[in-house]
Scaffold this motif. Structure first.
Motif: not given
Length: 307
Positions: A128-135, A179-180, A185-186, A206-215
Motif C-alpha cells: 500500500n503506497p500510504l502505509t507500506g503494508l502488504p496489499g 491511517l499511518r 499500532i497493528l 480505512d480497512d486493514f487485516v491482521f492474522i495471528c494465532p487464535e489463542d
C-alpha cells in the motif's frame, strides 16, 4: 492443497525441460519452445513468473522482455533470463529483466532465484503506497495459505468508524496520519505478541487485516484498541476534545454531532477446517462487522461459532 504460483518457461534446451520436473512441486509450470505461442499464453493468462532462455534467440529474447515490460498489464511480471557464463557482460539497463540464472546452474539455486524474484516484486507491486503494508493480493494469498495448511489462526478485519466525516471535518492529510498511526499500532502489537506468526495487511482506505494465532487474538485486539484510544486525542482539535464530539454537516445540510473515529474489529478463527476459500472468511467477517459496528466506541467481536 498447496498454493503454487504459475511459472511460464520459454526454452528449448533439454536441461531446462529436465529442470521443470524439479520445480513442479513449487510452481505450476507451463512450458513452450515456440515464442509466438508463449506470447499468446502470457498475454491471455499472465503467469506470476516468466523464465526465458536467451539461447533460443538473443534478439527475440530482448524484444520479448522489452515488449512485456511496456505492457501495463505485465509491468510487475518478474522476468528471469537464462544466460551462458560467456554472455554475462551485458548492458542490463537495455535489457530490463528482474534477474538471471546461469545455464545448467544448480536447480536449488534456480528455484531460490525464482522465489526471491517473486518476493521482491510482491513487496514493490502489492505494498500500500500510504502505509507500506502488504496489499490485497498478499492478504488473500496469505489467508488461503493459512486455510490450506489448516493453521490454528484467526483472521481479523479492522476498520475505522466515522472515518469519512472525520476526513470531511479535518481534511485528508489528518486522515492519512490516522491511517499511518493505525498501521504502526497493528505492526507493533503483532510484532511484539506474535513475532513471525503475525501478519498485517492494508486492504485500502480505512480497512486493514491482521492474522495471528487464535489463542492470542483476544489479547491482541484489546491491546490494539488500547493503543489506538491512547493516541487518538493527538489527532483531535482541543475544542472538539472538550466537547467530546465534532460537528459535521450532512449532504442534506443538516448539522450533526459525530463521535470520534473508533475501531471495529471482526475476528474469524479458521479452526477445524471450516473454510475452503478466503471468500468464505470475508463473508463471515462482513456479518460480524454489522454487529460490532452497531456498538458505541471501539470494539471487537470474535466468531465463536463452531460451524
Amino acid at each position: 492443497m498447496k498454493w503454487r504460483n504459475k511459472l511460464f518457461i520459454l526454452a528449448r534446451s533439454e536441461w531446462v525441460k529436465e529442470l521443470t520436473s524439479f520445480l513442479k512441486d513449487e510452481f505450476f509450470i507451463e512450458f513452450s519452445d515456440i515464442p509466438e505461442k508463449a506470447v499468446e499464453k502470457v498475454l491471455n493468462n499472465p503467469p506470476e513468473l516468466l523464465l526465458i532462455e536467451e539461447a533460443l534467440s538473443p534478439e527475440m529474447a530482448k524484444n520479448l522482455v522489452l515488449a512485456f515490460k511496456k505492457d501495463l498489464h505485465l509491468t510487475f511480471l518478474p522476468i528471469l533470463l537464462i544466460v551462458s557464463q560467456q554472455e554475462l557482460n551485458k548492458d542490463w539497463e537495455k535489457l530490463p529483466v528482474d534477474d538471471f540464472v546461469l545455464e545448467k546452474a544448480n536447480p536449488e539455486e534456480i528455484k531460490s532465484r525464482l522465489k526471491l524474484a517473486l518476493v521482491r516484486v510482491k513487496c514493490s507491486a502489492d505494498a500500500n503506497p500510504l502505509t507500506g503494508l502488504p496489499g490485497n493480493t498478499s492478504i488473500l494469498r496469505t489467508i488461503q495459505e493459512k486455510i490450506d495448511r489448516k493453521e490454528k489462526v484467526a483472521v481479523a478485519y479492522v476498520d475505522i468508524d466515522q472515518f469519512k466525516p472525520f476526513n470531511d471535518r479535518y481534511g485528508f492529510a489528518r486522515g492519512d496520519e490516522i491511517l499511518r498511526a493505525l498501521a504502526r499500532i497493528l505492526s507493533n502489537v503483532l510484532g511484539l505478541k506474535c513475532r513471525e506468526e503475525g501478519f498485517v495487511g492494508h486492504i485500502g482506505g480505512d480497512d486493514f487485516v491482521f492474522i495471528c494465532p487464535e489463542d492470542l487474538v483476544e489479547e491482541v485486539c484489546q491491546e490494539i484498541i488500547e493503543e489506538y484510544e491512547r493516541i487518538l486525542p493527538n489527532f483531535i482539535d482541543p475544542e472538539d476534545l472538550e466537547r467530546g464530539y465534532f460537528i459535521a454537516r450532512t449532504r442534506q445540510g443538516k448539522i450533526e454531532k459525530i463521535p470520534f473515529p473508533s475501531l471495529s474489529i471482526a475476528v474469524v478463527p479458521l479452526r477445524g477446517g471450516r473454510f475452503k476459500h478466503y471468500g468464505e472468511v470475508s463473508a463471515v467477517a462482513s456479518e460480524l462487522k454489522k454487529i460490532v459496528k452497531a456498538k458505541k466506541g471501539s470494539n471487537y467481536l470474535i466468531d465463536r461459532r463452531k460451524n
